[in-house]
Design a protein around this motif. Structure first.
Motif, PDB file in Angstrom:
ATOM      1  N   HIS A 266       0.840  -1.220   0.000  1.00  0.00           N
ATOM      2  CA  HIS A 266       0.000   0.000   0.000  1.00  0.00           C
ATOM      3  C   HIS A 266       0.865   1.257   0.000  1.00  0.00           C
ATOM      4  N   GLY A 267       2.050   1.157  -0.605  1.00  0.00           N
ATOM      5  CA  GLY A 267       2.926   2.315  -0.724  1.00  0.00           C
ATOM      6  C   GLY A 267       3.902   2.513   0.423  1.00  0.00           C
ATOM      7  N   PHE A 268       3.927   1.589   1.401  1.00  0.00           N
ATOM      8  CA  PHE A 268       4.854   1.760   2.526  1.00  0.00           C
ATOM      9  C   PHE A 268       6.288   1.665   2.007  1.00  0.00           C
ATOM     10  N   PRO A 269       7.170   2.597   2.411  1.00  0.00           N
ATOM     11  CA  PRO A 269       8.498   2.666   1.798  1.00  0.00           C
ATOM     12  C   PRO A 269       9.570   1.781   2.423  1.00  0.00           C
ATOM     13  N   GLY A 270       9.306   1.186   3.587  1.00  0.00           N
ATOM     14  CA  GLY A 270      10.355   0.477   4.293  1.00  0.00           C
ATOM     15  C   GLY A 270      10.186  -1.028   4.318  1.00  0.00           C
ATOM     16  N   SER A 271      11.253  -1.708   4.750  1.00  0.00           N
ATOM     17  CA  SER A 271      11.213  -3.155   4.948  1.00  0.00           C
ATOM     18  C   SER A 271      10.823  -3.507   6.379  1.00  0.00           C
ATOM     19  N   ILE A 272      10.888  -2.525   7.272  1.00  0.00           N
ATOM     20  CA  ILE A 272      10.424  -2.675   8.650  1.00  0.00           C
ATOM     21  C   ILE A 272       9.544  -1.488   9.007  1.00  0.00           C
ATOM     22  N   CYS A 273       8.738  -1.662  10.027  1.00  0.00           N
ATOM     23  CA  CYS A 273       8.119  -0.541  10.711  1.00  0.00           C
ATOM     24  C   CYS A 273       8.967  -0.288  11.947  1.00  0.00           C
ATOM     25  N   SER A 274       9.482   0.914  12.077  1.00  0.00           N
ATOM     26  CA  SER A 274      10.367   1.273  13.191  1.00  0.00           C
ATOM     27  C   SER A 274       9.676   2.329  14.038  1.00  0.00           C
ATOM     28  N   SER A 275       9.178   1.896  15.184  1.00  0.00           N
ATOM     29  CA  SER A 275       8.329   2.755  16.017  1.00  0.00           C
ATOM     30  C   SER A 275       9.057   3.064  17.320  1.00  0.00           C
ATOM     31  N   VAL A 276       9.395   4.327  17.520  1.00  0.00           N
ATOM     32  CA  VAL A 276      10.251   4.733  18.639  1.00  0.00           C
ATOM     33  C   VAL A 276       9.456   5.534  19.658  1.00  0.00           C
ATOM     34  N   ASN A 277       9.543   5.123  20.920  1.00  0.00           N
ATOM     35  CA  ASN A 277       8.961   5.818  22.069  1.00  0.00           C
ATOM     36  C   ASN A 277       7.442   5.931  22.000  1.00  0.00           C
ATOM     37  N   ASP A 278       6.884   7.085  21.637  1.00  0.00           N
ATOM     38  CA  ASP A 278       5.426   7.235  21.636  1.00  0.00           C
ATOM     39  C   ASP A 278       4.787   6.785  20.328  1.00  0.00           C
ATOM     40  N   VAL A 279       5.579   6.264  19.392  1.00  0.00           N
ATOM     41  CA  VAL A 279       5.024   5.698  18.163  1.00  0.00           C
ATOM     42  C   VAL A 279       4.620   4.258  18.455  1.00  0.00           C
ATOM     43  N   VAL A 280       3.343   3.952  18.198  1.00  0.00           N
ATOM     44  CA  VAL A 280       2.813   2.626  18.517  1.00  0.00           C
ATOM     45  C   VAL A 280       3.195   1.625  17.435  1.00  0.00           C
ATOM     46  N   VAL A 281       2.827   1.934  16.207  1.00  0.00           N
ATOM     47  CA  VAL A 281       3.078   1.052  15.070  1.00  0.00           C
ATOM     48  C   VAL A 281       3.249   1.891  13.807  1.00  0.00           C
ATOM     49  N   HIS A 282       3.773   1.233  12.767  1.00  0.00           N
ATOM     50  CA  HIS A 282       3.841   1.770  11.407  1.00  0.00           C
ATOM     51  C   HIS A 282       4.769   2.959  11.257  1.00  0.00           C
ATOM     52  N   GLY A 283       5.748   3.081  12.147  1.00  0.00           N
ATOM     53  CA  GLY A 283       6.741   4.134  11.988  1.00  0.00           C
ATOM     54  C   GLY A 283       7.564   3.914  10.728  1.00  0.00           C
ATOM     55  N   ILE A 284       7.744   4.955   9.934  1.00  0.00           N
ATOM     56  CA  ILE A 284       8.487   4.864   8.680  1.00  0.00           C
ATOM     57  C   ILE A 284       9.979   5.044   8.953  1.00  0.00           C
ATOM     58  N   PRO A 285      10.824   4.106   8.517  1.00  0.00           N
ATOM     59  CA  PRO A 285      12.266   4.280   8.701  1.00  0.00           C
ATOM     60  C   PRO A 285      12.745   5.586   8.063  1.00  0.00           C
ATOM     61  N   SER A 286      13.623   6.284   8.772  1.00  0.00           N
ATOM     62  CA  SER A 286      14.046   7.603   8.301  1.00  0.00           C
ATOM     63  C   SER A 286      15.466   7.911   8.770  1.00  0.00           C
ATOM     64  N   ALA A 287      16.196   8.600   7.931  1.00  0.00           N
ATOM     65  CA  ALA A 287      17.530   9.075   8.313  1.00  0.00           C
ATOM     66  C   ALA A 287      17.438  10.134   9.390  1.00  0.00           C
ATOM     67  N   ASP A 288      16.265  10.742   9.534  1.00  0.00           N
ATOM     68  CA  ASP A 288      16.073  11.816  10.513  1.00  0.00           C
ATOM     69  C   ASP A 288      15.712  11.299  11.897  1.00  0.00           C
ATOM     70  N   VAL A 289      15.377  10.013  12.003  1.00  0.00           N
ATOM     71  CA  VAL A 289      15.062   9.427  13.313  1.00  0.00           C
ATOM     72  C   VAL A 289      16.296   8.678  13.782  1.00  0.00           C
ATOM     73  N   VAL A 290      17.044   9.307  14.681  1.00  0.00           N
ATOM     74  CA  VAL A 290      18.314   8.769  15.157  1.00  0.00           C
ATOM     75  C   VAL A 290      18.137   8.307  16.600  1.00  0.00           C
ATOM     76  N   LEU A 291      18.528   7.075  16.857  1.00  0.00           N
ATOM     77  CA  LEU A 291      18.319   6.492  18.177  1.00  0.00           C
ATOM     78  C   LEU A 291      19.219   7.139  19.217  1.00  0.00           C
ATOM     79  N   ALA A 292      18.699   7.203  20.452  1.00  0.00           N
ATOM     80  CA  ALA A 292      19.441   7.758  21.576  1.00  0.00           C
ATOM     81  C   ALA A 292      19.345   6.800  22.754  1.00  0.00           C
ATOM     82  N   GLU A 293      20.265   6.919  23.678  1.00  0.00           N
ATOM     83  CA  GLU A 293      20.253   6.105  24.885  1.00  0.00           C
ATOM     84  C   GLU A 293      18.895   6.215  25.585  1.00  0.00           C
ATOM     85  N   GLY A 294      18.341   5.064  25.931  1.00  0.00           N
ATOM     86  CA  GLY A 294      17.076   5.051  26.650  1.00  0.00           C
ATOM     87  C   GLY A 294      15.843   5.012  25.776  1.00  0.00           C
ATOM     88  N   ASP A 295      16.010   5.051  24.464  1.00  0.00           N
ATOM     89  CA  ASP A 295      14.846   4.957  23.571  1.00  0.00           C
ATOM     90  C   ASP A 295      14.216   3.575  23.668  1.00  0.00           C
TER      91      ASP A 295
END
Length: 266
Positions: free
Chosen positions: A68-97
């Protein structure tokens, strides 16, 4: 699909379940590789590249990519994102995430679908308990995947697992409204929809070979969510953190069979 005039959850032969387990093993391997790569300073796009590399090296295809047009091979959902997070170069992991990774693969026409939640470095106690509560709810749902059960017996078991976790940890966990599991086989999403709460004894029956993706999603607060403008990313309305655990599971004569196993020791 009907069996002896009754509605049942679609079922597969023993050989077809083995084929699904092969696809599921690829998913498990990809999830383990993603978790190993998750560290402070790593972007979710880099995690996506790890997953896709593992999936394609196994001769499989990422089932999420282009779905359905989803651009990633995974859904990457960080912190308050429940599901379907789009992988992005702008979402950089930090300690405690708190990171939830959902992954799917197609191998020889069969789908595997699984998710798990983990921390980057050291997690806060609240987040550890949230992830563990979600895992325990998943286990409760899996245990209800037995021959002769009804669909909502699984839903009720997941809910009861969450209630037990609330009592164990002495805190509230919200069951995300409107999202849940699903049938799976030669398509990633098939009927029936599997709610994560509800009264038992309703819906189609499970028979030997029936397959479902069981996937509770819990939060540290609200049950309510909003879909962002990208039409994919689902966040909690109150900003609390969320966790998501999932396995593809089959009913067998010997009890539930997890089809999305992970490598030994993972």
């Amino acid at each position: 699909m009907a069996l002896f005039g009754r509605r049942v959850v679609p079922f597969r032969s023993a050989g077809e379940l083995d084929a699904m387990a092969a696809a599921g093993a690829v998913v498990g391997e990809a999830l383990v590789a993603v978790r190993a790569a998750a560290a402070p300073g790593v972007s979710t796009l880099e995690l996506d590249e790890v997953a896709e590399s593992v999936i394609r090296a196994a001769g499989a295809v990422p089932s999420f990519k282009g779905y359905h047009g989803f651009p990633g091979s995974i859904c990457s959902s960080v912190n308050d994102v429940v599901v379907h997070g789009i992988p992005s170069a702008d979402v950089v992991l930090a300690e405690g995430d708190l990171v939830s990774i959902d992954c799917g693969a197609i191998l020889d026409g069969w789908h595997g679908d699984s998710a798990w939640t983990f921390g980057v470095g050291t997690l806060a106690r609240d987040d550890e308990e949230l992830s563990e509560a979600t895992r325990l709810s998943l286990e409760a749902g899996i245990a209800a995947m037995v021959d002769g059960a009804r669909l909502t017996d699984v839903s009720h078991a997941i809910e009861q697992g969450t209630i037990a976790a609330r009592e164990r940890f002495g805190r509230h966990f919200g069951i995300v409204a409107g999202y849940g599991g699903h049938g799976i086989g030669r398509e990633m999403h098939l009927d029936p929809f599997l709610a994560n709460e509800g009264e038992p004894g309703r819906g189609p029956r499970l028979v030997v070979g029936s397959t479902l993706a069981v996937e509770p999603m819990l939060t540290l607060g609200t049950e309510d969510t909003t879909v962002l403008d990208d039409d994919w990313t689902v966040i909690t309305d109150d900003g609390t953190r969320a966790a998501h655990w999932e396995h593809t599971v089959a009913v067998t004569e010997d009890g539930p069979r997890i089809l999305t196993t992970r490598p030994a020791g993972a």
